[in-house]
Design an enzyme around this catalytic site. Structure first.
Site, PDB file in Angstrom:
ATOM      1  N   ASP A  14       0.441   2.470  -3.399  1.00  0.00           N
ATOM      2  CA  ASP A  14       0.785   3.295  -2.235  1.00  0.00           C
ATOM      3  C   ASP A  14       1.199   4.706  -2.654  1.00  0.00           C
ATOM      4  O   ASP A  14       2.234   5.214  -2.234  1.00  0.00           O
ATOM      5  CB  ASP A  14       1.920   2.656  -1.424  1.00  0.00           C
ATOM      6  CG  ASP A  14       1.642   1.221  -1.034  1.00  0.00           C
ATOM      7  OD1 ASP A  14       2.563   0.387  -1.127  1.00  0.00           O
ATOM      8  OD2 ASP A  14       0.489   0.922  -0.666  1.00  0.00           O
ATOM      9  N   GLU A 174      -3.162   1.469   8.981  1.00  0.00           N
ATOM     10  CA  GLU A 174      -1.856   1.779   8.378  1.00  0.00           C
ATOM     11  C   GLU A 174      -1.991   2.990   7.454  1.00  0.00           C
ATOM     12  O   GLU A 174      -3.045   3.624   7.419  1.00  0.00           O
ATOM     13  CB  GLU A 174      -1.346   0.577   7.582  1.00  0.00           C
ATOM     14  CG  GLU A 174      -2.320   0.086   6.534  1.00  0.00           C
ATOM     15  CD  GLU A 174      -1.993  -1.316   6.038  1.00  0.00           C
ATOM     16  OE1 GLU A 174      -1.036  -1.949   6.504  1.00  0.00           O
ATOM     17  OE2 GLU A 174      -2.724  -1.796   5.159  1.00  0.00           O
TER      18      GLU A 174
END
Ligand code: 6LW
Length: 504
Positions: A14, A174
Site C-alpha cells: 500500500d 478502494e
C-alpha cells in the site's frame, strides 16, 4: 538507468509517495506492528532508505486490540504548505486519522481523527485552498469512494460525505487518490481485491465531486495475465518528477514458485506512466509492471548498503526492527548490557495474538542466511528464547532454547494452523548460535555451539508461511523472541544478528 522491481522488497504494501523539490518520500502500511508506517526517502525513485517511522507513540498507534492483520491499513502521504500529512486507518482503534509534521523524519503530531468511515483515506489539496478527504467505504449510498471536505488544521468535516465513484464494476473499489492535471480532477482507485485479480482504474471530471467519466483504457494497471512473474499489482499512487514525467508506485507480489504461488508479502514496485493521446495515464508497459524497467531521468543516488551484522551496540534499535503490537514494558533493553539486545519473556507466547517479547524484521529476500548468538540459560519453568519465522500467531516456525526435564534443549517447533510438530535436540550450557537458511522452498534450521559444526535440526516449507495459506495482509518476519510462562525473568541476551541476502 535500468532498475529491478520491487524497489522496496519485503512486506511493504500500500505505498504512497510525495515529492518535495528534489526529494521523494514514501510510506507503507504496517497492520499490527509497532512502530507503525515506515517512511522512506529517495532522490531517484529507485534507491530508497528508511528515515524513520511516522507512528511512534502508543497515543498515535494503540494496537492492544489489533488481531493478526488488524491495526494500520493503507496510508497516504502528502506535502502541502510546508507540512507533511500522513493519513491512515487504525481498523483496531479509532478508524481514520492523520498526523502531520514539518519534517519527514518527524516528530509527528498526535492523531487527528476524521469523521468519515471506511478505509484507505487520502487527501486532495485543491488550488482554491479546499481540502478533500476520500475513503473506500460501504456507506449510505452503497459501496465505493466517498468524499467530504475537511478543515486540515482541525480535521473537522465541513460537508457531508458523498459517494463520488463506484469504479468500473470490479470488487472492492478502494485505495482512492485524486490528482488535478491540466485542469481536470483525476480519481484513481484499486479494484478486484488485493490478490491476483487486483487492478488500477481511473476516471476524471471537471469538478471535484464529479460526475466522473471512466477511462476507456481501464484498467490502467493489471498484472492479471500469467505471463509476468509479478502479480496482484494495484493500490498505486502517482508522482510527477522534475522533468515533467509521471511515475507510479504500487503494491505487487512475486510468487516464489508455481503452482504454490507463495511469496514474502506484498511489496513496493515502481513503474513509468505514459499518457494516451486522449489524456489518460497508463501505468507500466501497456499496463503491466515488469521485473526490469527503465528508470527516471534522475541522477542515480544509491545509499550505503546495510551491514550484514547488527552488533546491538547502539542505545537504540536500528529502524528496521519492529515489535509485534505495542511492546510490553521491560520486554527489551539495549542499555542494560551495551552490545547486547536483552529480551525478557512474559507469559504471552507467539500463539496468543498479543504482544510477546519480540523484535523482528521483514524477510526481504527469498535466498538469505540469518543467524544470532544467544546467551540464555532457561530455568525449569518452561521458558524459551530463540528465533521465529513469523507470519502470524497461527503460522510460525520457532527455533528456540528451552529446558525439558531439567535438560537444556534445542527445539524446532512448526505451528501451521491447528497442526504442530516439534523436534528436540540436546544443547550444552553456554552461548548458542541459531541459524536459519532461507531458499525459495524451505527454511532450514541449525544450531552451533563452541567450535563444533552446525547441526541441522530440521526444515519447514516456505509456502505454508504465506498469505496464500495463512491469509491476511502482512508478510514474513524473522524475529528474536522470548517467552516466560511463569513470568520468570531469565534474560535472553542476543549478542548479534546477521541478515545476509544471497539474492537481489
Ligand atoms: C488496504 C486495502 C486492501 O487498506 O487491503 O484489499 C488493505 N485491499 O486497499 C490492507 O492492505
Amino acid at each position: 538507468m535500468k532498475y529491478t522491481n520491487p524497489v522496496i522488497p519485503g512486506f511493504y504494501p500500500d505505498p504512497s509517495i510525495c515529492r518535495v523539490d528534489e526529494d521523494y518520500y514514501l510510506v507503507t502500511s504496517t497492520f499490527e506492528y509497532f512502530p507503525g508506517v515506515p517512511i522512506f526517502h529517495s532522490k531517484d525513485l529507485v534507491n530508497w532508505r528508511q528515515i524513520g517511522h511516522v507512528l511512534t507513540t502508543t497515543e498515535q498507534l494503540p494496537l492492544a486490540n489489533a488481531g493478526s492483520s488488524g491495526g494500520i491499513f493503507a496510508t497516504t502521504l502528502r506535502h502541502h504548505d510546508g507540512w507533511f500529512y500522513m493519513t491512515t486507518t487504525n481498523v483496531s482503534g479509532g478508524g481514520n486519522f492523520y498526523v502531520r509534521s514539518a519534517l519527514p523524519e518527524g516528530p509527528w503530531s498526535a492523531p487527528i481523527f476524521i469523521d468519515q468511515g471506511g478505509i484507505d483515506p487520502s487527501f486532495f489539496f485543491d488550488e482554491d485552498g479546499r481540502v478533500y478527504f476520500q475513503t473506500a467505504c460501504n456507506g449510505d449510498e452503497g459501496e465505493g469512494i466517498y468524499q467530504c471536505e475537511i478543515d486540515i488544521t482541525t480535521g473537522a468535516r465541513l460537508t457531508d460525505s458523498r459517494l463520488i465513484w463506484t469504479g468500473t464494476g470490479g470488487a472492492a473499489p478502494e485505495a482512492p487518490h485524486m490528482y488535478k492535471i491540466n485542469g481536470l480532477y483525476y480519481l484513481m482507485i484499486a479494484e478486484g481485491g488485493t490478490e491476483y485479480g487486483h487492478m488500477e482504474t481511473i476516471a476524471r471530471s471537471t469538478e471535484p465531486y464529479g460526475p466522473f467519466d471512466p477511462c476507456p483504457h481501464n484498467p490502467i494497471l493489471s498484472n492479471r495475465s500469467m505471463k509476468s512473474s509479478i502479480h496482484a499489482t494495484g493500490h498505486a499512487d502517482l508522482v510527477q518528477i522534475q522533468d515533467g514525467s509521471w511515475w507510479a508506485v504500487c503494491l505487487g507480489l512475486r510468487p516464489a514458485g508455481y503452482p504454490m504461488r507463495h511469496h514474502l508479502g506484498r511489496e513496493t514496485f515502481l513503474a513509468p506512466v505514459t499518457w494516451t493521446d486522449d489524456g489518460w495515464p497508463i501505468i507500466g508497459v501497456d499496463g503491466h509492471i515488469e521485473p526490469e524497467m527503465t528508470g527516471p531521468s534522475l541522477p542515480e543516488h544509491p545509499w550505503s548498503p546495510r551491514a550484514i551484522r547488527d552488533h546491538f551496540d547502539e542505545p537504540t534499535l536500528d529502524m528496521n526492527w519492529i515489535f509485534l503490537r505495542n511492546p510490553a514494558p521491560n520486554s527489551w533493553t539495549l542499555t542494560e548490557n551495551p552490545g547486547q539486545l536483552i529480551l525478557r519473556g512474559n507469559p504471552i507466547s507467539l500463539d496468543d495474538g498479543q504482544n510477546p517479547a519480540f523484535v523482528g524484521r521483514r524477510l526481504s529476500h527469498f535466498l538469505c542466511n540469518m543467524a544470532t548468538e544467544l546467551h540464555y540459560e532457561p530455568s525449569a519453568s518452561g521458558g524459551e528464547a530463540g528465533l521465529t519465522v513469523f507470519m502470524n500467531d497461527k503460522y510460525h516456525y520457532d527455533l528456540a532454547v528451552t529446558q525439558i526435564d531439567g535438560q537444556k534443549k534445542i527445539v524446532l517447533r512448526r505451528t501451521v494452523g491447528s497442526l504442530r510438530t516439534e523436534q528436540v535436540l540436546d544443547c550444552d550450557t553456554g552461548p548458542v548460535v541459531l541459524q536459519i537458511k532461507a531458499d525459495r522452498n524451505h527454511f532450514t534450521f541449525l544450531y552451533q555451539q563452541g567450535s563444533s559444526d552446525a547441526i541441522e535440526v530440521g526444515s519447514g516449507e516456505t509456502h505454508l508461511l504465506s498469505t496464500e495459506v495463512a491469509s491476511g495482509f502482512t508478510g514474513v518476519m524473522i524475529a528474536m523472541y522470548a517467552y516466560a510462562p511463569s513470568g520468570e525473568c531469565t534474560p535472553a541476551s542476543y549478542d548479534w544478528f546477521d541478515y545476509e541476502p544471497l539474492d537481489e
